[in-house]
Design a protein around this motif. Structure first.
Motif, PDB file in Angstrom:
ATOM      1  N   LYS A 195       6.010  20.722  29.554  1.00  0.00           N
ATOM      2  CA  LYS A 195       6.211  19.405  28.954  1.00  0.00           C
ATOM      3  C   LYS A 195       7.135  18.560  29.838  1.00  0.00           C
ATOM      4  N   GLU A 199       6.682  15.110  32.047  1.00  0.00           N
ATOM      5  CA  GLU A 199       7.533  13.918  31.933  1.00  0.00           C
ATOM      6  C   GLU A 199       8.136  13.531  33.273  1.00  0.00           C
ATOM      7  N   ARG A 202       5.273  11.880  35.476  1.00  0.00           N
ATOM      8  CA  ARG A 202       4.598  10.726  34.866  1.00  0.00           C
ATOM      9  C   ARG A 202       5.005   9.386  35.496  1.00  0.00           C
ATOM     10  N   HIS A 247      -0.416  14.828  31.525  1.00  0.00           N
ATOM     11  CA  HIS A 247       0.091  13.577  30.951  1.00  0.00           C
ATOM     12  C   HIS A 247      -0.604  13.216  29.647  1.00  0.00           C
TER      13      HIS A 247
END
Lengths: 290, 509
Positions: A195, A199, A202, A247
């Motif tokens: 996760k 992030e 991204r 994403h």
């Protein structure tokens, strides 16, 4: 039925095994997994990624961490023992192409499935930067194998007992800031790590793939237990994945779903450990009597 | 209303005493006067605590009395409407006269798996639908209970231990691969093997039987019945390869081109459970019926003490859907310890696709049916676990394409039901594995394999049948397709042998 050909304990809870599986060894490609069962009658089916395969020997390599009942039982089997149910290779192979520079991030046990993928990227002519991380030195696995592939290897530990004291997202961010930025990233490890890798990349618009390991029963698209939300759509990890655009994955929902049976699983594992302890006591008592 | 097996047996006994002496002098009006013999079943209060079969099966007297209801009419709609065309009047006449082996032989000319079909076929929409006896009373409920009689005969044969194996012709040297060990695959295997071709069944799971094993619960179809049918195939020389996913473990094209198989049948069944597409469907505590039933049946989670596979500890369950799978899931959750089980269905009882018997059994067991209601979204707690469903009320409008009246939501009629588990049972898409890995096989937009009238696919020497072709259907329809495919495969192989033409194969061994 599949015979255990080789067993090695890599760290306190991590084991490596080579299993006899000629058909799977021949067909498998990077990114695919198997499902196994320790007991044909009452065992549960667990998915494990294939870390490596040897067509000549007709074997596959799995690397697993003891996290519950079945992995615990598996870790207690030895060379020569049989695993009654082994099926695969399942899931879609990783899509390998020449992208340019690929960052491969592996956390903990996730380094094992990452290895054949990194190798495949390298073979396809990519520049491969590898980041591997774990909580401490003891839990770093496959560093040497990864070093052979990597154009650049970064090792980090949470506690700084080895390599750089950092989470894998720190060097990942630095690499994303380089000019030119990497063309692609792949992250495999605990859900929370994936996760945060998503992030991290991204804002830099670096396409990132993650390999998901969810709850699964059949592994052939029948049960739907493995479903995840990817970009607002239901996807099945076993037939649509296991790799997805990081994403777009709803990690929070996936992590919640992974806890679906947590209480029962812990209870079953506890029962098993107690029964082992009991058997040991009886064994000792019998030994004393003799 | 529930009647005990003893009560039913007593009624049948009295009728039997009365009718047996004049069995060969019975007029149609006498036969029609005999009441339908109900299927004896376990007490609802007891059966919700066990996995034993709910329907116990006829006694001899019950069977013979029920068989005497058949008027041996010339229209024989029962034969016409049976997907495998069992010669129903003849076998029933044998039952009436107590000649059970003869009855079994008649059934087995057409059907290979009578113990299974007698239990799970939707007879009321097939053989019993236009039964002349039922027509007299203008209700299918009064038709001759062909399914119960079929089951009686099959069970009699099994219990007397003289199950006769079909004759297998001498080996032809031809090899056929059957992919999937569900009802379609088993029938193909049997019919092809009978002609002397060697047959290998490939099964992805560790146990055989497909949906009959993982989907249909033991309280409707006990595992030992499936085991016995499979054992017959084994004795006929059919080989089984479990834990083998064709398409993944080995490509279908490799089986044909490298492993020397002369033909293949794809019977991989339904796949990809459908979801409603509503908010909250990924919450913890929402399951497809496939997953729920597979855990309980195939993985034995019902046996909480021995099974490693966990099952969700449900207290209040909502099952969404109105088919047989919905009934199975609802009744299974009750047996797994749920205190309250709702079936939420947006039409009325009349439109339910589930078999009437299953719905009645579910009602007897205390399952609450919420008709003309449908889930709008699933609500979760702060941990992402199911806490309730929000439903809308519905009313029925004009008939749609399926001929059933279209359900229309009533605006502003939202209300919630507190539940901790939601089981979605609204059907399946197709299994994508074969089409993903075998682009030569053409599929339609739903992913179902396209076949011609002989079940042949777009790929040379490859046939398909059952749910992978039909979408979600029934055991007997799958068997019917298997039978057609087997006939076509046998014909093709006979031609090969006749012309001496053998497919060029490279033996990998």
């Amino acid at each position: 039925m599949s015979k255990i050909l080789y067993k090695e304990q890599l760290s306190e809870n991590v084991f490596k095994m080579r299993l006899e599986a000629p058909l799977i060894a021949e067909e498998r490609k990077a990114g695919q997994f198997i499902i196994l069962q320790i007991d044909e009658e009452f065992g549960e089916r667990i998915p494990l990624t294939i870390a490596d395969a040897d067509k000549e020997e007709g074997s596959i390599t799995i690397i697993f961490q003891v996290v519950g009942l079945t992995t615990d039982e598996l870790s207690r089997l030895n060379v020569g023992d049989n695993i009654p149910v082994l099926v695969g290779p399942l899931g879609n192979p990783t899509h390998i192409d020449k992208y340019g520079t690929v960052v491969c991030v592996g956390g903990g046990i996730g380094v094992a499935p990452l290895h054949p993928i990194a190798q495949a990227y390298k073979n396809a002519g990519n520049k491969v930067i590898i980041i591997i991380g774990a909580r401490n030195k003891e839990l770093i696995i496959m560093e040497e194998e990864m070093r052979k592939i990597a154009d650049e290897l970064i090792v980090c530990t949470d506690d700084g007992s080895y390599g750089r004291k950092a989470l894998v997202t720190e060097p990942l961010k630095e690499i994303c800031e380089r000019n030119p930025k990497p063309d692609r990233a792949i992250a495999i490890g605990p859900p929370i790590m994936m996760k945060f890798c998503a992030e991290t990349t991204r804002p830099y618009n670096v396409y990132t793939e993650v390999s998901l390991n969810t709850i699964m029963v059949d592994g052939t698209g029948m049960c739907g237990g493995c479903r995840v939300d990817v970009g607002g759509q239901i996807k099945f990890v076993c037939v649509d994945g296991p790799e997805f655009d990081a994403h777009k994955v709803d990690f929070d929902n996936m992590m919640a779903r992974l806890t679906e049976f947590k209480d029962i699983e812990e209870e079953k594992h506890q029962c098993y450990l107690e029964s082992l302890a009991e058997a040991k006591i009886i064994e000792n008592e019998e030994g004393e009597e003799e | 209303m529930y009647r005990t097996p003893e009560e039913l047996q007593q009624t049948a006994h009295n009728l039997f005493e009365e009718y047996l002496p004049k069995i060969d002098a019975l007029k149609n009006k006498d036969r029609i006067r005999i009441p339908v013999q109900e299927m004896p079943s376990q007490d609802p209060k007891e059966r919700v605590c066990n996995l034993e079969e709910v329907a116990i099966g006829y006694t001899e007297e019950e069977a013979r009395i029920e068989a005497m209801r058949c008027i041996q009419c010339p229209t024989q709609t029962c034969v016409r409407d049976c997907p495998v065309h069992i010669n129903v009047p003849v076998f029933i006449d044998h039952v009436a006269h107590g000649k059970y082996q003869e009855a079994a032989n008649v059934i087995k000319e057409a059907s290979l798996l009578p113990a299974i079909c007698g239990r799970v076929c939707p007879q009321e929409t097939q053989c019993q639908k236009d039964c002349s006896v039922g027509k007299v009373f203008k209700t299918v409920d009064k038709s001759v209970s062909i399914g119960r009689l079929e089951r009686f005969v099959a069970d009699w044969e099994r219990n007397t231990g003289v199950v006769q194996l079909p004759h297998v012709k001498p080996d032809t040297g031809k090899k056929v691969a059957v992919i999937g060990s569900g009802p379609a695959g088993l029938v193909v295997a049997a019919d092809v093997r009978r002609e002397g071709h060697s047959v290998t069944i490939f099964e992805a799971f560790h146990k055989l039987g497909g949906v009959m094993r993982y989907g249909i619960p033991e309280f409707r179809l006990p595992n030992n019945i499936i085991d016995q049918e499979i054992d017959s195939l084994r004795k006929m020389g059919v080989e089984f390869k479990t834990n083998f996913v064709v398409g993944r473990t080995r490509k279908l094209t490799d089986l044909l081109e490298k492993d020397g198989y002369d033909a293949a049948f794809v019977g991989t069944g339904a796949g990809l459970p459908l979801f409603m597409g509503i908010d909250g469907e990924n919450l913890v505590g929402v399951f497809s019926a496939n997953e729920y039933l597979t855990r309980a049946n195939l993985m034995r989670a019902f046996d909480k003490k021995h099974a490693d596979t966990p099952i969700y500890p449900s207290k209040i369950v909502a099952v969404l859907g109105g088919g047989n799978v919905a009934m199975d899931a609802a009744r299974m959750s009750l047996r797994l310890g749920a205190e309250k089980v709702y079936v939420v269905y947006r039409r009325t009882q009349k439109e339910m696709p589930a078999r009437k018997e299953e719905v009645e059994h579910a009602m007897e067991e205390g399952i609450e049916f919420r008709f003309l209601q449908n889930a709008k979204r699933i609500l979760g707690d702060e941990k992402g676990r199911v806490r309730a469903i929000e439903c809308l009320k519905y009313e029925l409008g004009e008939p749609d394409q399926s001929g059933r009246r279209r359900p229309i939501p009533i605006e502003g009629s939202e209300f919630t039901i507190d539940v901790d588990t939601v089981i979605v049972a609204i059907g399946n898409g197709s299994n994508p594995l074969i089409s993903q890995t075998t682009p030569e096989i053409k599929t339609n937009k739903w992913g179902n394999i396209i076949v011609d009238e002989n079940q042949k696919t777009s790929m040379d020497r490859v046939y398909a049948g059952g749910d992978i072709v039909l979408g979600a259907a029934t055991v007997i329809l799958a068997m019917g397709e298997g039978r057609k495919a087997a006939a076509a495969i046998n014909e093709m192989l006979a031609k090969d042998i006749e012309t001496g033409e053998s497919k060029k194969t490279v033996d990998v061994n």
